[in-house]
Design an enzyme around this catalytic site. Structure first.
Site, PDB file in Angstrom:
ATOM      1  N   HIS A  79       3.302   2.790   3.648  1.00  0.00           N
ATOM      2  CA  HIS A  79       2.878   3.796   4.405  1.00  0.00           C
ATOM      3  C   HIS A  79       1.467   3.590   5.492  1.00  0.00           C
ATOM      4  O   HIS A  79      -0.264   3.430   4.698  1.00  0.00           O
ATOM      5  CB  HIS A  79       2.855   4.958   3.789  1.00  0.00           C
ATOM      6  CG  HIS A  79       3.726   5.855   3.471  1.00  0.00           C
ATOM      7  ND1 HIS A  79       4.016   6.412   2.691  1.00  0.00           N
ATOM      8  CD2 HIS A  79       4.975   4.277   2.677  1.00  0.00           C
ATOM      9  CE1 HIS A  79       5.284   6.171   2.214  1.00  0.00           C
ATOM     10  NE2 HIS A  79       5.909   5.648   1.920  1.00  0.00           N
ATOM     11  N   TYR A 205       2.770  16.672   3.250  1.00  0.00           N
ATOM     12  CA  TYR A 205       2.179  17.656   3.188  1.00  0.00           C
ATOM     13  C   TYR A 205       2.184  18.827   3.788  1.00  0.00           C
ATOM     14  O   TYR A 205       2.179  18.857   5.050  1.00  0.00           O
ATOM     15  CB  TYR A 205       0.434  17.074   2.864  1.00  0.00           C
ATOM     16  CG  TYR A 205      -0.024  16.037   2.411  1.00  0.00           C
ATOM     17  CD1 TYR A 205       0.490  14.486   2.408  1.00  0.00           C
ATOM     18  CD2 TYR A 205      -0.469  16.385   0.674  1.00  0.00           C
ATOM     19  CE1 TYR A 205       0.313  13.778   1.723  1.00  0.00           C
ATOM     20  CE2 TYR A 205      -0.849  15.180   0.085  1.00  0.00           C
ATOM     21  CZ  TYR A 205      -0.539  14.140   0.624  1.00  0.00           C
ATOM     22  OH  TYR A 205      -1.061  12.910  -0.982  1.00  0.00           O
TER      23      TYR A 205
HETATM   24  C1  PHB Z   1       2.866  11.309  -5.777  1.00  0.00           C
HETATM   25  O1  PHB Z   1       3.523  10.531  -5.891  1.00  0.00           O
HETATM   26  O2  PHB Z   1       3.325  11.408  -7.206  1.00  0.00           O
HETATM   27  C2  PHB Z   1       1.959  11.466  -4.972  1.00  0.00           C
HETATM   28  C3  PHB Z   1       1.515  10.677  -4.052  1.00  0.00           C
HETATM   29  C4  PHB Z   1       0.113  11.632  -2.959  1.00  0.00           C
HETATM   30  C5  PHB Z   1      -0.537  12.448  -3.545  1.00  0.00           C
HETATM   31  C6  PHB Z   1       0.060  12.389  -4.820  1.00  0.00           C
HETATM   32  C7  PHB Z   1       0.991  12.515  -5.521  1.00  0.00           C
HETATM   33  O3  PHB Z   1      -1.140  13.115  -3.268  1.00  0.00           O
END
Ligand code: PHB
Length: 395
Positions: A79, A205
Site C-alpha cells: 500500500h 481512516y
Molecule cells: C487492520 O487491518 O486490522 C488494521 C489496519 C490499520 C490499523 C489498525 C488495524 O491502523
C-alpha cells in the site's frame, strides 16, 4: 524438590510464542544461539486471534532479510498510501511521493504462521498449550517450569529469560519497582470481518461527527472494518444491519462514497489503551512487545513495535552471550524505549486526531478539523504522518 519429567538446558528461554517470541527465537537461531519457546496458548488459539494487518517497511525487510519467508511479497499487498477522510471528503496521503516508502497489508496471523513455519523448519524447540508457567531466580540463575498437556511438570534452565508473553504478561510483574505509565481512552473499537468485496483500493481512516471508522481489508472477498464505540459496548447488541448502517453513516459524504456490504462473519470489541513499563530488563530477564507496552490500534503499531524491540534485543543478547559484552544488556531499555515512546506518541496522536471524545466541546471539534486540514494541505504535515506510518528505520 520438585521431580521434573524433563529438564532442558538452553541459552535463552522465551516465555510467549506469539510473533515477538518467535521472531526473537528465529533471530537468535540465525546468530547461532539456542532457545526454547513456551506458550500457554495452543497454535490454533494464536492463529485464530485477529489482530492488525499493516506491516511497516522495516518489518517486511526483517521477514525477508532474516530468511523467515517471502510469502509477504506474494500474499501481502503493498500500500503506497492511505486516505484520510473528514468533512465527507477523502484526502490521499501518498507515502511513496512523500517518503519513498510503502507499508504492506499482511495480517499478524500470517506473520505468526510464517515465523512458526520457519522455526519448525529450522528445528526450533517450541512448546505450546502448556500451563502454570513459573519463572524463578531471574536475577542469578533463571529456571522456568511449567505443566504440559498431560499434567507433567517440566523445567527449562537458561542464561537469560525473555518475557514476550503479551499484554497479560506474568514476566513483567517480576521486574522490581517498575515505573508504569497508562492512558485510558473514553471509547473502544468495534471490529468486524465481512464477506464483501473491497470498497476502496487502500485503507480509509475516517473522522465523522458520529465518530471514527477505519476501512481495512483482508482478502479480495473478506474485509476488515472498525468503528469507534463505547468502551463497554456489547457486540451481541449489534445486528448486521445496525453495524452496516453505522459504518455507512460514518463514511458518508458529498462524493457519494458507500461501502460494499456483505455477511458479517466475526465481530468483537477491542481493548483500547496506552501502557509502558520501564525498565524493560531486570537482571537476566528482558521484556519484549506487549509485555512491556501496549498501544491503541490506530496506526497499527503494536506488532511493528514488538518486531523492533526484538531486533534490538537479538543484538544485545548476541553481544552478551557471544562476545561477553556485559554492558550490552544494560543498554536494552534505553535503546528500546526511544522507539516505544515515538510509537506511543504516534498512536495517541492518530487516535486523538480522528476520534470523537464524548466530552468534546464545539471548540474541540473545530480544532480537530483544523488539525486535519493543516495536515492534508501541508507537505510537511503529510510527510510527518507518512514517516511515522511507514515506520522509522530500524537501527
Ligand atoms: C487492520 O487491518 O486490522 C488494521 C489496519 C490499520 C490499523 C489498525 C488495524 O491502523
Amino acid at each position: 524438590m520438585t521431580n521434573y519429567a524433563s529438564t532442558t538446558s538452553t541459552r535463552v528461554v522465551i516465555v510467549g510464542g506469539g510473533p515477538a517470541g518467535l521472531a526473537l527465537s528465529h533471530l537468535l537461531h540465525v546468530a547461532g544461539i539456542d532457545s526454547v519457546v513456551l506458550d500457554n496458548r495452543t497454535y490454533h488459539d494464536i492463529e485464530t486471534t485477529h489482530r492488525a494487518g499493516i506491516l511497516e517497511r522495516d518489518s517486511v525487510r526483517l521477514l525477508l532479510d532474516s530468511g523467515v519467508s517471502d510469502r509477504v511479497l506474494r500474499d501481502g499487498h503493498e500500500h503506497q498510501g492511505i486516505d484520510l477522510r473528514f468533512g465527507g471528503v477523502s484526502h490521499r496521503i501518498d507515502f511513496q511521493n512523500l517518503v519513498g516508502a510503502s507499508c504492506w497489508l499482511y495480517p499478524q496471523t500470517d506473520v505468526f504462521i510464517d515465523l512458526h513455519a520457519a522455526r519448525t523448519r529450522d528445528g526450533g524447540d517450541l512448546r505450546y498449550g502448556i500451563s502454570d508457567t513459573e519463572v524463578a531466580d531471574h536475577r542469578n540463575d533463571p529456571h522456568v517450569s511449567y505443566t504440559d498437556a498431560d499434567g507433567a511438570r517440566h523445567e527449562v534452565t537458561a542464561e537469560l529469560v525473555v518475557g514476550a508473553d503479551g499484554s497479560r504478561s506474568i514476566c513483567r510483574d517480576l521486574v522490581s519497582d517498575p515505573q508504569r505509565y497508562f492512558r485510558e481512552y473514553p471509547f473502544a473499537w468495534f471490529g468486524i470481518l465481512a464477506e464483501a468485496p473491497q470498497s476502496a483500493p487502500e485503507l480509509i481512516y475516517t473522522r465523522s461527527p458520529h465518530g471514527f471508522a477505519l476501512i481495512s481489508q483482508r482478502t479480495p472477498t473478506v474485509q476488515r472494518m472498525y468503528f469507534q464505540c463505547a468502551a463497554d459496548e456489547n457486540p451481541d447488541d449489534w445486528s448486521d444491519d445496525r453495524i452496516w448502517a453505522e459504518l455507512q453513516r460514518r463514511v458518508a459524504g458529498e462524493d457519494g462514497f458507500t461501502l460494499k456490504e456483505g455477511p458479517i462473519i466475526q465481530r468483537s470489541v477491542l481493548p483500547f489503551r496506552s501502557f509502558v513499563q520501564s525498565p524493560m530488563r531486570d537482571g537476566k530477564l528482558l521484556l519484549a512487545g506487549d509485555a512491556a507496552h501496549t498501544v491503541p490500534p490506530t496506526g497499527a503499531k503494536g506488532l511493528n513495535l514488538a518486531l523492533a524491540d526484538v531486533r534490538v534485543l537479538a543484538d544485545v543478547i548476541e553481544r552478551a552471550l557471544l562476545k561477553n559484552d556485559d554492558a550490552a544488556l544494560d543498554s536494552y531499555t534505553a535503546r528500546a524505549l526511544e522507539r516505544v515512546w515515538k510509537a506511543q506518541h504516534f498512536s495517541y496522536w492518530m487516535t486523538t486526531m480522528l476520534h470523537h471524545s464524548p466530552d468534546a466541546s464545539d471548540f474541540d471539534e473545530l480544532r480537530q478539523l483544523g488539525e486535519l486540514t493543516t495536515l492534508v494541505s501541508s507537505e510537511a504535515g503529510s510527510t510527518y504522518l507518512a514517516e511515522g506510518y511507514t515506520g522509522w528505520p530500524h537501527h
